[in-house]
Design an enzyme around this catalytic site. Sequence first.
Site: not given
Length: 331
Positions: A160, A217
């Site tokens: 993640d 991100r």
Amino acid sequence: MRSSSRTARAVPALALALLLGAMTVPSGTAAEPLAETSPTGFAAVDALGQNGTTGGAGGPTVTATTTEQFLEYIDTTGPLVIRVQGTIDITSKQGVRPDKTIVGVGSSAVINGGGLDFYRSHNVIVRNIRFTNAEDDAVNVGQESHHIWIDHNEFVGAVDGAVDIVRGSQYVTVSWNWFNKTDKSMLLGHSDANSAQDTGKLKVSIHHNFFDGSRQRHPRVRFGEPVHVYNNYYKGNAVYGIASTMNAGVLVEGNYFDAVPHPCYSAGGYDESGPGRLVQRDNVFAGTGTGACETNGTVTEPRTYYAYTLDRAADVPSLVQAGAGVGKTGT
């Protein structure tokens, strides 16, 4: 404001400087930046009863060479300097109590398989560690944690996030890290539904990181303001560089974007998240296929909270490649 100074400066944490000592680089590498002995940016701000981030300064120093030792030390109450030597295999996300310095010895300290979790923790330093193969997040700063300094680490292969800063956390600095082909590199604000906890929080400084072939991100932000993204090197980021969404306020300055098709999202939101605010200035956009940085609105100036000096954006690739990652802190 510009000068020849390497990076932003805020009030130094003397105790940390005494603890880590004068940082040096090998002879013959004059171009390599000297590592800070204390954080700059938001982790250095006097707030919430914490005068900057000093980690385990004033406490004993221990060395962890096994998983059992490491898990015991990060769960100890009170200040502690934890030297990580060799490879530490952990699973899931392991909680870190306040007032800790977790620092790798030399250039071969590894935390493998799991990650670090901050739950209402504060005053923690994580430096000089190679995080590999985390089955969830490598570093999760959550649940109103504050004054966390994540510096000179390398992130590889997290399932993640490499670094997530969520659930009302703030006064965090992420500096001089190497995001080595990571996917979801850094998330600020975990969901569109968390406005009540995150609005007015998520104050984060992100500087001098090497986003090296990482996909997205860098960061993706919801609600936080100001998020200060400066003097980072973006290289070959396939999905996007920075996304400001859900009325976040992000200042993007002095960065170098190389072959990044979508450097910034803001006015149009991103994915299912609504628009955010983003101001860009003094950045370099270079390389084949690099697009424009989407801007929107105004953002609270970081100088409201701390003083800083930018490096020239044109110098960022050489500075960051020389200085980011492990083995650069003299520890």
